[in-house]
Each structure stands twice: as structure tokens, then as C-alpha cells.
Design a protein around this motif. Sequence first.
Motif, PDB file in Angstrom:
ATOM      1  N   ALA A   1      45.886  42.483  46.881  1.00  0.00           N
ATOM      2  CA  ALA A   1      45.105  43.198  47.895  1.00  0.00           C
ATOM      3  C   ALA A   1      43.931  43.932  47.258  1.00  0.00           C
ATOM      4  O   ALA A   1      42.834  43.998  47.836  1.00  0.00           O
ATOM      5  N   ILE A   2      44.126  44.476  46.062  1.00  0.00           N
ATOM      6  CA  ILE A   2      43.045  45.172  45.362  1.00  0.00           C
ATOM      7  C   ILE A   2      41.953  44.182  44.942  1.00  0.00           C
ATOM      8  O   ILE A   2      40.759  44.434  45.132  1.00  0.00           O
ATOM      9  N   GLN A   3      42.352  43.055  44.379  1.00  0.00           N
ATOM     10  CA  GLN A   3      41.378  42.067  43.921  1.00  0.00           C
ATOM     11  C   GLN A   3      40.581  41.471  45.079  1.00  0.00           C
ATOM     12  O   GLN A   3      39.404  41.128  44.912  1.00  0.00           O
ATOM     13  N   ASN A   4      41.206  41.355  46.243  1.00  0.00           N
ATOM     14  CA  ASN A   4      40.531  40.774  47.407  1.00  0.00           C
ATOM     15  C   ASN A   4      39.978  41.840  48.349  1.00  0.00           C
ATOM     16  O   ASN A   4      39.743  41.567  49.523  1.00  0.00           O
ATOM     17  N   TYR A   5      39.788  43.025  47.833  1.00  0.00           N
ATOM     18  CA  TYR A   5      39.348  44.151  48.653  1.00  0.00           C
ATOM     19  C   TYR A   5      38.016  43.842  49.340  1.00  0.00           C
ATOM     20  O   TYR A   5      37.005  43.581  48.681  1.00  0.00           O
ATOM     21  N   ARG A   6      38.029  43.845  50.667  1.00  0.00           N
ATOM     22  CA  ARG A   6      36.850  43.597  51.512  1.00  0.00           C
ATOM     23  C   ARG A   6      36.200  42.245  51.249  1.00  0.00           C
ATOM     24  O   ARG A   6      35.030  42.054  51.569  1.00  0.00           O
TER      25      ARG A   6
ATOM     26  N   HIS B   1      33.322  52.036  40.297  1.00  0.00           N
ATOM     27  CA  HIS B   1      33.582  52.808  41.506  1.00  0.00           C
ATOM     28  C   HIS B   1      34.982  52.476  42.013  1.00  0.00           C
ATOM     29  O   HIS B   1      35.548  51.432  41.683  1.00  0.00           O
ATOM     30  N   VAL B   2      35.509  53.376  42.828  1.00  0.00           N
ATOM     31  CA  VAL B   2      36.811  53.186  43.462  1.00  0.00           C
ATOM     32  C   VAL B   2      36.653  53.532  44.941  1.00  0.00           C
ATOM     33  O   VAL B   2      35.700  54.221  45.328  1.00  0.00           O
ATOM     34  N   PRO B   3      37.579  53.073  45.804  1.00  0.00           N
ATOM     35  CA  PRO B   3      37.474  53.413  47.228  1.00  0.00           C
ATOM     36  C   PRO B   3      37.606  54.909  47.467  1.00  0.00           C
ATOM     37  O   PRO B   3      38.158  55.660  46.649  1.00  0.00           O
TER      38      PRO B   3
ATOM     39  N   SER C   1      46.793  52.370  37.547  1.00  0.00           N
ATOM     40  CA  SER C   1      45.808  53.431  37.305  1.00  0.00           C
ATOM     41  C   SER C   1      44.539  53.070  38.069  1.00  0.00           C
ATOM     42  O   SER C   1      44.426  51.954  38.611  1.00  0.00           O
ATOM     43  N   PRO C   2      43.545  53.965  38.097  1.00  0.00           N
ATOM     44  CA  PRO C   2      42.274  53.619  38.761  1.00  0.00           C
ATOM     45  C   PRO C   2      41.572  52.410  38.147  1.00  0.00           C
ATOM     46  O   PRO C   2      40.728  51.787  38.809  1.00  0.00           O
ATOM     47  N   GLN C   3      41.904  52.049  36.929  1.00  0.00           N
ATOM     48  CA  GLN C   3      41.275  50.897  36.280  1.00  0.00           C
ATOM     49  C   GLN C   3      41.576  49.581  37.000  1.00  0.00           C
ATOM     50  O   GLN C   3      40.870  48.590  36.788  1.00  0.00           O
ATOM     51  N   ASP C   4      42.605  49.560  37.833  1.00  0.00           N
ATOM     52  CA  ASP C   4      42.884  48.351  38.605  1.00  0.00           C
ATOM     53  C   ASP C   4      41.722  47.986  39.523  1.00  0.00           C
ATOM     54  O   ASP C   4      41.569  46.818  39.904  1.00  0.00           O
ATOM     55  N   TRP C   5      40.913  49.000  39.889  1.00  0.00           N
ATOM     56  CA  TRP C   5      39.792  48.762  40.799  1.00  0.00           C
ATOM     57  C   TRP C   5      38.527  48.311  40.068  1.00  0.00           C
ATOM     58  O   TRP C   5      37.593  47.823  40.712  1.00  0.00           O
ATOM     59  N   PHE C   6      38.455  48.469  38.769  1.00  0.00           N
ATOM     60  CA  PHE C   6      37.209  48.211  38.048  1.00  0.00           C
ATOM     61  C   PHE C   6      36.723  46.768  38.163  1.00  0.00           C
ATOM     62  O   PHE C   6      35.526  46.536  38.268  1.00  0.00           O
ATOM     63  N   PRO C   7      37.601  45.744  38.138  1.00  0.00           N
ATOM     64  CA  PRO C   7      37.090  44.364  38.239  1.00  0.00           C
ATOM     65  C   PRO C   7      36.597  43.968  39.631  1.00  0.00           C
ATOM     66  O   PRO C   7      36.010  42.892  39.780  1.00  0.00           O
ATOM     67  N   VAL C   8      36.811  44.798  40.625  1.00  0.00           N
ATOM     68  CA  VAL C   8      36.424  44.444  41.996  1.00  0.00           C
ATOM     69  C   VAL C   8      34.911  44.594  42.139  1.00  0.00           C
ATOM     70  O   VAL C   8      34.377  45.701  42.144  1.00  0.00           O
ATOM     71  N   ARG C   9      34.220  43.487  42.285  1.00  0.00           N
ATOM     72  CA  ARG C   9      32.759  43.504  42.296  1.00  0.00           C
ATOM     73  C   ARG C   9      32.177  44.166  43.535  1.00  0.00           C
ATOM     74  O   ARG C   9      31.102  44.757  43.493  1.00  0.00           O
TER      75      ARG C   9
END
Length: 283
Positions: free
Chosen positions: A126-131, A176-178, A157-165
Motif C-alpha cells: 500500500a505504501i509503494q502504490n500510494y496514490r 517527503h512523507v504523507p 520507520s518513515p524511511q519506508d516512504w522515501f522510495p515513493v516518487r
Amino acid sequence: MSAQESCLSLIKYFLFVFNLFFFVLGSLIFCFGIWILIDKASFVSFVGLTFVALQIWSKVLAISGILTMGLALLGCVGALKELRCLLGLYFGMLLLLFATQITLGILISTQRVRVERRVQDIVLEAIQNYRADPEETAAEESWDYVQFQLRCCGWHSPQDWFPVRVLRDNGSEAHHVPCSCYNSSAATNDSAVFDKIIFPQLGRFGPRARPRHSTDICVVPANGHIYREGCAQSLQKWLHNNLISIVGICLAVGLLELGFMTLSIFLCRNLDHVYYNRLARYR
């Protein structure tokens, strides 16, 4: 009236009253679910859930209410009318429900590592496919709500969001993070610009619902005031702090089901004796 008949009569009305209570409870749950389904806008502004997530929960409540009403109706009519077939069906459904709960408990206990890994895979996906797909945002919006409520960010950790372009600002390398990761309690000296970014997207009780086809994404800098703990740790803490309550509720539900099953089978087994006594008196 003999002592045995008095005891059976007491059991009969005891089953009737308690099942009547659960029938009313099921009716309230069903009505509440339908109310949410009809008046989603009011509940969205109050609890902070999205339209899609709220619609799912409303259907779950409605179905749970129907099942509760159906089971309680079997117990009420079977006990009051002394119908063995309905009491047997009532006992069978309670036994099936009890066996399902025991099976789920055993599976969760023995397959805990596999369950945790599966949950982790679902969250990270879900994080990787965010929006990524504006048409399908239920999982992402639900995870935003989880982060807001548990005061966490990402799975590990918040680093899970870093690869989300999609969270990067104009393709920059800044992370950035949500906005659901935003720690408002730690932000005491934020600028007015930061307030404009955050608070239109966050309500008092959580992220406000956006239109389903909206492409606006609320993000905050990863080096700003955000939660630094992953939701895996927060969830473990929550389970540890509420373990006694969870176990107590499960035991209470199991004992209640066992009690109703015992009373129903006892009443069912002694109905013949009651009928014979009544026939003997009439003769």
C-alpha cells in the motif's frame, strides 16, 4: 409444578430474555450501519475516515447486526415456544461460531510469524502504490488513518516512504512523507506556510476525506516534525498495553457462548420429560 419443571421454565425464560437483549443489540448495530451508509458525510467529518473506508465499515456493521438478530431470534422463539428444532439449530450455530473462534485463535498463535509477514507485505505494498491509482485509494487512505491514530509513520520507520516518487516535490530528491505522519504536538514554532499545508488536510479526528478523484496529495518534509516510530512498533505497544482487555473480552464471549450452548442443549434434552408430565396431568 415439579421442581424440574420450575427449573426448566426458569432456563427457558432466561434464554428468552438474554436473546431478546441480543436481538435488540443486533437491531441497533444494523440500524447504525445503515445510518452510516445513508449519512456518510456527517460521519466522515466526525471520525475522519474516508468515504470508501466508512462505507466498508458500515456494511460490516450491517451484516454483523443481521447475523446477531438472526441468531438471537432462533434462541428467543426456540426457548419461548419450546421448539426442539430451533433450539438445535441455535445450539449448532453457537457451536460453529465457537469452533471458528477457537480455530482462528489457534491459527493466529501457531502462524503468528506468517500472519505478521503477510500484514507487513500488505502495508508495504500500500505504501509503494500510494496514490498510484486515483480510482483505488481505500487502502492508502485507511493506512493514513492508522498512522494518524497510532502516531506512527511507515511500517518499520518513515524511511519506508522515501522510495515513493509521488511524494517527491517536483521530482526533487528531498524526501517527503504523507501528512498523516505529521506530529502536531512537536510542532510549536512552525511557519504559517506549514499550517496551510497541514491543517486543511487534517481534521480534529484525523485526515479529512478528499474527493475520490482528487489528485492533491498532502505531504510534509521528512526532516520536519513527523513521527519517527514505525507502526509495527506502535501496534506491538498497543497490543501489549491492551492484552488483558483483549483476552478478557475473548474469554467473556467464549464463556457466554458456552453458557448459552449448555442451557439450550439442557432444555432441548428435557423437553420430552416436560411433555410427558403435562400429558399425565391432563389425563
